[in-house]
Design an enzyme around this catalytic site. Structure first.
Site, PDB file in Angstrom:
ATOM      1  N   GLY A 129       0.826  -1.216   0.000  1.00 66.71           N
ATOM      2  CA  GLY A 129       0.000   0.000   0.000  1.00 66.71           C
ATOM      3  C   GLY A 129       0.851   1.253   0.000  1.00 66.71           C
ATOM      4  O   GLY A 129       0.641   2.168   0.800  1.00 66.71           O
TER       5      GLY A 129
ATOM      6  N   PRO B  62      -2.488   3.476  14.799  1.00 67.06           N
ATOM      7  CA  PRO B  62      -2.747   4.913  14.693  1.00 67.06           C
ATOM      8  C   PRO B  62      -4.223   5.240  14.912  1.00 67.06           C
ATOM      9  O   PRO B  62      -5.108   4.427  14.667  1.00 67.06           O
ATOM     10  CB  PRO B  62      -2.361   5.252  13.245  1.00 67.06           C
ATOM     11  CG  PRO B  62      -1.671   4.032  12.699  1.00 67.06           C
ATOM     12  CD  PRO B  62      -2.200   2.878  13.490  1.00 67.06           C
TER      13      PRO B  62
ATOM     14  N   TYR C  64     -14.522  -3.339  10.219  1.00 67.81           N
ATOM     15  CA  TYR C  64     -13.207  -2.661  10.193  1.00 67.81           C
ATOM     16  C   TYR C  64     -12.527  -2.829  11.558  1.00 67.81           C
ATOM     17  O   TYR C  64     -11.354  -3.220  11.630  1.00 67.81           O
ATOM     18  CB  TYR C  64     -13.347  -1.176   9.826  1.00 67.81           C
ATOM     19  CG  TYR C  64     -11.989  -0.502   9.796  1.00 67.81           C
ATOM     20  CD1 TYR C  64     -11.059  -0.812   8.810  1.00 67.81           C
ATOM     21  CD2 TYR C  64     -11.623   0.417  10.786  1.00 67.81           C
ATOM     22  CE1 TYR C  64      -9.787  -0.224   8.803  1.00 67.81           C
ATOM     23  CE2 TYR C  64     -10.357   1.003  10.778  1.00 67.81           C
ATOM     24  CZ  TYR C  64      -9.440   0.672   9.786  1.00 67.81           C
ATOM     25  OH  TYR C  64      -8.189   1.248   9.787  1.00 67.81           O
TER      26      TYR C  64
HETATM   27  P1  NDP Z   1      -4.803   5.267   2.082  1.00 70.84           P
HETATM   28  O1  NDP Z   1      -6.142   5.010   1.499  1.00 70.84           O
HETATM   29  O2  NDP Z   1      -4.169   6.593   1.846  1.00 70.84           O
HETATM   30  O3  NDP Z   1      -3.769   4.131   1.609  1.00 70.84           O
HETATM   31  C1  NDP Z   1      -4.151   2.782   1.540  1.00 70.84           C
HETATM   32  C2  NDP Z   1      -3.131   2.002   0.741  1.00 70.84           C
HETATM   33  O4  NDP Z   1      -3.543   0.630   0.727  1.00 70.84           O
HETATM   34  C3  NDP Z   1      -3.039   2.458  -0.710  1.00 70.84           C
HETATM   35  O5  NDP Z   1      -1.706   2.522  -1.101  1.00 70.84           O
HETATM   36  C4  NDP Z   1      -3.765   1.370  -1.483  1.00 70.84           C
HETATM   37  O6  NDP Z   1      -3.167   1.187  -2.742  1.00 70.84           O
HETATM   38  C5  NDP Z   1      -3.516   0.140  -0.603  1.00 70.84           C
HETATM   39  N1  NDP Z   1      -4.546  -0.872  -0.813  1.00 70.84           N
HETATM   40  C6  NDP Z   1      -5.850  -0.825  -0.445  1.00 70.84           C
HETATM   41  N2  NDP Z   1      -6.505  -1.904  -0.895  1.00 70.84           N
HETATM   42  C7  NDP Z   1      -5.590  -2.656  -1.579  1.00 70.84           C
HETATM   43  C8  NDP Z   1      -5.653  -3.879  -2.296  1.00 70.84           C
HETATM   44  N3  NDP Z   1      -6.799  -4.583  -2.417  1.00 70.84           N
HETATM   45  N4  NDP Z   1      -4.529  -4.336  -2.872  1.00 70.84           N
HETATM   46  C9  NDP Z   1      -3.373  -3.659  -2.776  1.00 70.84           C
HETATM   47  N5  NDP Z   1      -3.243  -2.499  -2.112  1.00 70.84           N
HETATM   48  C10 NDP Z   1      -4.343  -2.003  -1.528  1.00 70.84           C
HETATM   49  O7  NDP Z   1      -4.967   5.020   3.638  1.00 70.84           O
HETATM   50  P2  NDP Z   1      -3.922   5.029   4.863  1.00 70.84           P
HETATM   51  O8  NDP Z   1      -2.565   5.352   4.425  1.00 70.84           O
HETATM   52  O9  NDP Z   1      -4.538   5.843   5.914  1.00 70.84           O
HETATM   53  O10 NDP Z   1      -4.033   3.515   5.303  1.00 70.84           O
HETATM   54  C11 NDP Z   1      -2.925   2.663   5.475  1.00 70.84           C
HETATM   55  C12 NDP Z   1      -3.228   1.683   6.582  1.00 70.84           C
HETATM   56  O11 NDP Z   1      -3.380   2.416   7.800  1.00 70.84           O
HETATM   57  C13 NDP Z   1      -4.513   0.892   6.414  1.00 70.84           C
HETATM   58  O12 NDP Z   1      -4.276  -0.437   6.842  1.00 70.84           O
HETATM   59  C14 NDP Z   1      -5.486   1.587   7.360  1.00 70.84           C
HETATM   60  O13 NDP Z   1      -6.476   0.707   7.812  1.00 70.84           O
HETATM   61  C15 NDP Z   1      -4.550   1.989   8.465  1.00 70.84           C
HETATM   62  N6  NDP Z   1      -4.984   3.065   9.339  1.00 70.84           N
HETATM   63  C16 NDP Z   1      -5.353   4.286   8.858  1.00 70.84           C
HETATM   64  C17 NDP Z   1      -5.726   5.301   9.719  1.00 70.84           C
HETATM   65  C18 NDP Z   1      -6.216   6.627   9.251  1.00 70.84           C
HETATM   66  O14 NDP Z   1      -6.926   7.329  10.014  1.00 70.84           O
HETATM   67  N7  NDP Z   1      -5.841   7.075   8.053  1.00 70.84           N
HETATM   68  C19 NDP Z   1      -5.670   5.102  11.178  1.00 70.84           C
HETATM   69  C20 NDP Z   1      -5.289   3.777  11.583  1.00 70.84           C
HETATM   70  C21 NDP Z   1      -4.931   2.821  10.698  1.00 70.84           C
HETATM   71  P3  NDP Z   1      -3.972   1.031  -4.140  1.00 70.84           P
HETATM   72  O15 NDP Z   1      -5.252   1.776  -4.002  1.00 70.84           O
HETATM   73  O16 NDP Z   1      -3.029   1.587  -5.160  1.00 70.84           O
HETATM   74  O17 NDP Z   1      -4.161  -0.426  -4.268  1.00 70.84           O
HETATM   75  C1  8X3 Z   2      -8.573   4.390  11.254  1.00 69.22           C
HETATM   76  C2  8X3 Z   2      -8.908   5.149  12.487  1.00 69.22           C
HETATM   77  O1  8X3 Z   2     -10.755   5.584  14.163  1.00 69.22           O
HETATM   78  O2  8X3 Z   2     -11.290   5.856  11.803  1.00 69.22           O
HETATM   79  O3  8X3 Z   2      -8.157   3.106  11.573  1.00 69.22           O
HETATM   80  O4  8X3 Z   2     -11.012   3.673  12.753  1.00 69.22           O
HETATM   81  S1  8X3 Z   2     -10.566   5.049  12.805  1.00 69.22           S
END
Ligand code: NDP
Ligand code: 8X3
Length: 253
Positions: A8, A181, A151
Site C-alpha cells: 500500500g 494509529p 473494520y
Molecule cells: P490510504 O487510502 O491513503 O492508503 C491505503 C493504501 O492501501 C493504498 O496505497 C492502497 O493502494 C492500498 N490498498 C488498499 N486496498 C488494496 C488492495 N486490495 N490491494 C493492494 N493495495 C491495496 O490510507 P492510509 O494510508 O490511511 O491507510 C494505510 C493503513 O493504515 C490501512 O491499513 C489503514 O487501515 C490503516 N490506518 C489508517 C488510519 C487513518 O486514520 N488514516 C488510522 C489507523 C490505521 P492502491 O489503491 O493503489 O491499491
Molecule cells: C482508522 C482510524 O478511528 O477511523 O483506523 O477507525 S478510525
C-alpha cells in the site's frame, strides 16, 4: 544494503514511509499497490530501478501476491523489513445496514492480504535469522465505535496476530510490532466514504489529525531501535483525540 517491502505504498502512510526510507542510502525499496501509474511515478522519483522495485497487485489475490513475491528481482529478494500497511475501511453504517461485499473486501484486504504477505516472506526471514514485520493496525482494534463493525474487527485481528507471531518467533531474531494509529489524514476517508469528498473532509475538520509523516517517522524510529529491542504495540492518537465513555441507551421517561 537493506530492503524494506511496503504494501500500500501508493498513498497515505505507505507512500510517506517509502519517501522517508528512500532518502537513506542504506535502504532499497519494494513498493506494492494496485495503481501502476503511481508506483511508476514513485519509482522514478525515489531513485529508479536500482533503488526501487514495484509490484502491482491486488493484495486480496493470493496467487498474484505469492507469485510476485516469489519472483522479486534477486537484488530485492532478501526482505529485511515488511510493512503490512495496505488496508481500508468501507462504510460507517450500523451492522444491519451494511453491504456484505464491503465486509468481505475489508476481511480480504486487512486480514487475508496481510496473511498472504507475511506467510510468503516469513520462512526466508526465519532462515536468515533476521527480519522485522511491522503491521499497521489501528486504534479501531482497541476501541470499537458505532459503524466500525468489521473494520474494527479486522484491526483486532491484526493486533492478536501480531502478538501471536511474537510467540511463534521467539528465538528467531525476527521482530514484530503493531502500530495502532488514530485519526490520520490520508485517502482513508475518501475510500471509506466512496469518494464522497464532503463526508471525507468532515472527518478532519476543526481538529488536528495525525499525518502520514507521523507514522513514517514512527516506522523509521522502530526500525532503528537496537536488534535486542522489540516494541510490541504502539497506540498513537492525535492529541485532539481520546477514547469516549461507554454508551447508555435511555428510554424516554
Ligand atoms: P490510504 O487510502 O491513503 O492508503 C491505503 C493504501 O492501501 C493504498 O496505497 C492502497 O493502494 C492500498 N490498498 C488498499 N486496498 C488494496 C488492495 N486490495 N490491494 C493492494 N493495495 C491495496 O490510507 P492510509 O494510508 O490511511 O491507510 C494505510 C493503513 O493504515 C490501512 O491499513 C489503514 O487501515 C490503516 N490506518 C489508517 C488510519 C487513518 O486514520 N488514516 C488510522 C489507523 C490505521 P492502491 O489503491 O493503489 O491499491
Ligand atoms: C482508522 C482510524 O478511528 O477511523 O483506523 O477507525 S478510525
Amino acid at each position: 544494503m537493506k530492503t524494506i517491502l511496503i504494501t500500500g505504498a501508493t498513498s497515505g502512510f505507505g507512500e510517506a514511509i517509502a519517501r522517508l526510507f528512500a532518502q537513506n542510502t542504506d535502504w532499497q525499496l519494494v513498493l506494492t499497490g494496485r495503481r501502476q501509474q503511481r508506483l511508476d511515478a514513485l519509482q522514478d522519483e525515489l531513485g529508479g530501478s536500482s533503488k526501487v522495485t514495484t509490484c502491482c497487485f491486488d493484495i486480496t489475490d493470493r496467487n498474484a501476491v505469492e507469485s510476485t513475491l516469489d519472483n522479486l528481482p534477486s537484488q530485492f529478494s532478501d526482505i529485511d523489513v515488511l510493512v503490512n500497511n495496505a488496508g481500508l475501511a468501507l462504510g460507517l453504517e450500523p451492522a444491519d445496514q451494511t453491504n456484505l461485499d464491503d465486509w468481505e473486501k475489508m476481511v480480504d484486504t486487512n486480514i487475508k492480504g496481510l496473511m498472504y504477505c507475511t506467510h510468503k516472506l516469513l520462512p526466508k526471514m526465519r532462515k536468515r535469522g533476521q527480519g522485522y514485520i511491522i503491521n499497521i493496525g489501528s486504534i479501531a482494534g482497541n476501541w470499537p465505535y458505532p459503524g466500525g463493525n468489521v473494520y474494527c474487527a479486522s484491526k483486532a485481528f491484526v493486533k492478536q496476530f501480531s502478538l501471536a507471531l511474537r510467540a511463534d518467533l521467539l528465538g528467531s531474531g525476527i521482530r514484530v510490532s503493531n502500530i495502532e494509529p488514530g485519526n490520520a489524514e490520508t485517502e482513508f476517508s475518501n475510500v471509506r466514504f466512496k469518494a464522497n469528498e464532503q463526508r471525507a473532509e468532515k472527518v478532519y475538520q476543526g481538529t488536528v489529525a495525525l499525518t502520514a509523516q507521523d507514522i513514517a517517522d514512527t516506522v523509521w524510529w522502530l526500525v532503528n531501535t537496537p536488534q535486542h529491542v522489540n516494541v510490541t504495540t504502539m497506540e498513537i492518537m492525535p492529541t485532539e483525540q481520546a477514547n469516549g465513555p461507554l454508551a447508555i441507551y435511555r428510554r424516554d421517561s
